[in-house]
Scaffold this active site. Structure first.
Site, PDB file in Angstrom:
ATOM      1  N   HIS A 164      27.144  42.163 -53.065  1.00 13.77           N
ATOM      2  CA  HIS A 164      27.619  43.422 -52.467  1.00 13.77           C
ATOM      3  C   HIS A 164      29.121  43.575 -52.736  1.00 13.77           C
ATOM      4  O   HIS A 164      29.947  43.489 -51.821  1.00 13.77           O
ATOM      5  CB  HIS A 164      27.315  43.317 -50.972  1.00 13.77           C
ATOM      6  CG  HIS A 164      27.497  44.543 -50.148  1.00 13.77           C
ATOM      7  ND1 HIS A 164      28.630  45.328 -50.178  1.00 13.77           N
ATOM      8  CD2 HIS A 164      26.678  45.106 -49.220  1.00 13.77           C
ATOM      9  CE1 HIS A 164      28.498  46.313 -49.303  1.00 13.77           C
ATOM     10  NE2 HIS A 164      27.329  46.205 -48.714  1.00 13.77           N
ATOM     11  N   ASP A 209      25.631  56.593 -50.407  1.00 10.87           N
ATOM     12  CA  ASP A 209      24.854  55.369 -50.167  1.00 10.87           C
ATOM     13  C   ASP A 209      23.570  55.477 -50.994  1.00 10.87           C
ATOM     14  O   ASP A 209      22.585  56.064 -50.552  1.00 10.87           O
ATOM     15  CB  ASP A 209      24.554  55.255 -48.655  1.00 10.87           C
ATOM     16  CG  ASP A 209      24.038  53.877 -48.275  1.00 10.87           C
ATOM     17  OD1 ASP A 209      23.664  53.108 -49.178  1.00 10.87           O
ATOM     18  OD2 ASP A 209      23.999  53.584 -47.062  1.00 10.87           O
ATOM     19  N   GLU A 268      27.002  47.316 -56.147  1.00 15.89           N
ATOM     20  CA  GLU A 268      26.324  46.082 -55.764  1.00 15.89           C
ATOM     21  C   GLU A 268      25.209  45.743 -56.765  1.00 15.89           C
ATOM     22  O   GLU A 268      24.305  46.543 -56.983  1.00 15.89           O
ATOM     23  CB  GLU A 268      25.733  46.249 -54.364  1.00 15.89           C
ATOM     24  CG  GLU A 268      26.759  46.782 -53.360  1.00 15.89           C
ATOM     25  CD  GLU A 268      26.128  47.198 -52.037  1.00 15.89           C
ATOM     26  OE1 GLU A 268      25.085  46.625 -51.678  1.00 15.89           O
ATOM     27  OE2 GLU A 268      26.669  48.092 -51.376  1.00 15.89           O
TER      28      GLU A 268
HETATM   29  C1  BG6 Z   1      25.511  48.950 -48.123  1.00 15.38           C
HETATM   30  C2  BG6 Z   1      24.406  49.789 -47.552  1.00 15.38           C
HETATM   31  O1  BG6 Z   1      24.980  48.120 -49.100  1.00 15.38           O
HETATM   32  O2  BG6 Z   1      26.093  48.152 -47.100  1.00 15.38           O
HETATM   33  C3  BG6 Z   1      24.977  50.644 -46.429  1.00 15.38           C
HETATM   34  O3  BG6 Z   1      23.830  50.569 -48.569  1.00 15.38           O
HETATM   35  C4  BG6 Z   1      25.669  49.776 -45.401  1.00 15.38           C
HETATM   36  O4  BG6 Z   1      23.929  51.394 -45.840  1.00 15.38           O
HETATM   37  C5  BG6 Z   1      26.697  48.907 -46.091  1.00 15.38           C
HETATM   38  O5  BG6 Z   1      26.267  50.582 -44.416  1.00 15.38           O
HETATM   39  C6  BG6 Z   1      27.449  47.961 -45.157  1.00 15.38           C
HETATM   40  O6  BG6 Z   1      26.559  47.161 -44.466  1.00 15.38           O
HETATM   41  P1  BG6 Z   1      27.089  46.122 -43.393  1.00 15.38           P
HETATM   42  O7  BG6 Z   1      25.870  45.480 -42.794  1.00 15.38           O
HETATM   43  O8  BG6 Z   1      27.935  45.120 -44.140  1.00 15.38           O
HETATM   44  O9  BG6 Z   1      27.899  46.902 -42.401  1.00 15.38           O
END
Ligand code: BG6
Length: 294
Positions: A164, A209, A268
């Protein structure tokens, strides 16, 4: 089962490399590794095997974004860098389980390290039944992160993964994403609707997103503010998530600054949603990404 944390003494004795790789206690009490060579430098936490910094020697700014509001705690994911999402992406089907899986919250152990003038490599591992996870990282003029999951059970398992990556950018209005994603259909996670390939670069003017479906071997993040292009190449990935929280979601996120959406974009390297992985007993799957300045 979570592995026992390695102590600083163990890490320094077994894996530190003079002038190349060292370990220290972060003010939070978490252990952080710092890697440096002629070509670049980077940092990673054992908590989540989380890469938090990478900067090639010739770059004026880091390639990875880190939130100034990030929490650093055993039960929280670090905000920025490269969280590892595994074995699920997004919310769990089971209430109470953490978003994006347990790997980014797990305690990892360093298994090996190596260095040359041009690069520093570190391998980390963790195990939580039924998955054994291995993470190979190489810091040099480029950053390579290679994640391998092995199914240690005697039944077929389905899982998702996302490296990510939070990219640091000069300004959200000045960036565009080019290359393979232009030719792929995507799921808009905000509406639940599928969209056909747009055949044009991605720009950011609102919360974004999306899960792009299909192999995207080369993606270019063009940043006109910092006058640089980051090349993202991947292997073993059949989906790519593109995310920017924009204004309202930034304000809702406790560990993210209200204005920080202007300084980051996530691209990601994933196998998620319709592109999830099926692992046979003892089967393994590797997802690799390399980040380089063009
Ligand atoms: C992204 C998702 O990969 O991660 C989003 O597509 C999400 O929907 C974001 O808000 C952050 O996620 P987190 O759990 O780290 O707050």
């Amino acid at each position: 089962m979570n592995l026992q944390p390695q102590t600083l003494l163990e890490l320094s004795t077994s894996f530190a490399i003079p002038d190349r790789l060292g370990f220290a206690l972060h003010p939070s009490g978490l252990v952080v590794g710092h890697a440096a060579c002629q070509q670049g430098q980077g940092s990673f936490f054992l908590h989540g095997a989380h890469i938090t910094h990478f900067q090639p020697a010739r770059a004026s700014h880091p390639l990875l974004f880190m939130s100034k509001e990030s929490l650093f705690a055993n039960d929280k994911a670090i905000r920025g860098g490269i969280p590892i999402c595994f074995p699920w992406f997004g919310r769990s089907a089971n209430p109470g389980e953490p978003a994006h899986g347990w790997a980014r919250l797990a305690n990892w152990q360093v298994a090996s390290s190596n260095a040359t003038d041009d690069s520093v490599t570190v391998v980390m591992e963790t195990f939580q039944s039924p998955f054994h996870l291995r993470y190979f990282i190489r810091f040099g003029s480029d950053l390579t992160a290679e994640f391998t999951a092995t199914n240690r059970s005697d039944r077929e398992l389905t899982c998702e993964v996302a490296l990510h990556t939070y990219f640091a950018i000069g300004d959200i209005d000045a960036v565009s994403v080019h290359g393979a994603l232009e030719g792929l259909p995507y799921l808009d996670q905000l509406t639940g609707q599928m969209h056909p390939a747009a055949h044009q670069a991605i720009r950011f003017t609102e919360e974004t997103d999306r899960v792009y479906q299909g192999v995207a071997r080369t993606i270019l993040l063009v940043d006109d503010a910092w006058k640089r292009t980051i090349e993202i190449t991947s292997e073993g990935s059949r989906s790519t998530v593109v995310w920017n929280p924009w204004i309202a979601k930034s304000q809702r996120m406790a560990d993210f600054g209200d204005e920080e959406y202007r300084s980051m974009v996530c691209i990601e390297t994933a196998n998620a949603k319709d592109c999830r992985i099926v692992l046979a007993p003892e089967g393994k799957s590797t997802t690799r990404v390399t980040l380089s300045l063009r």
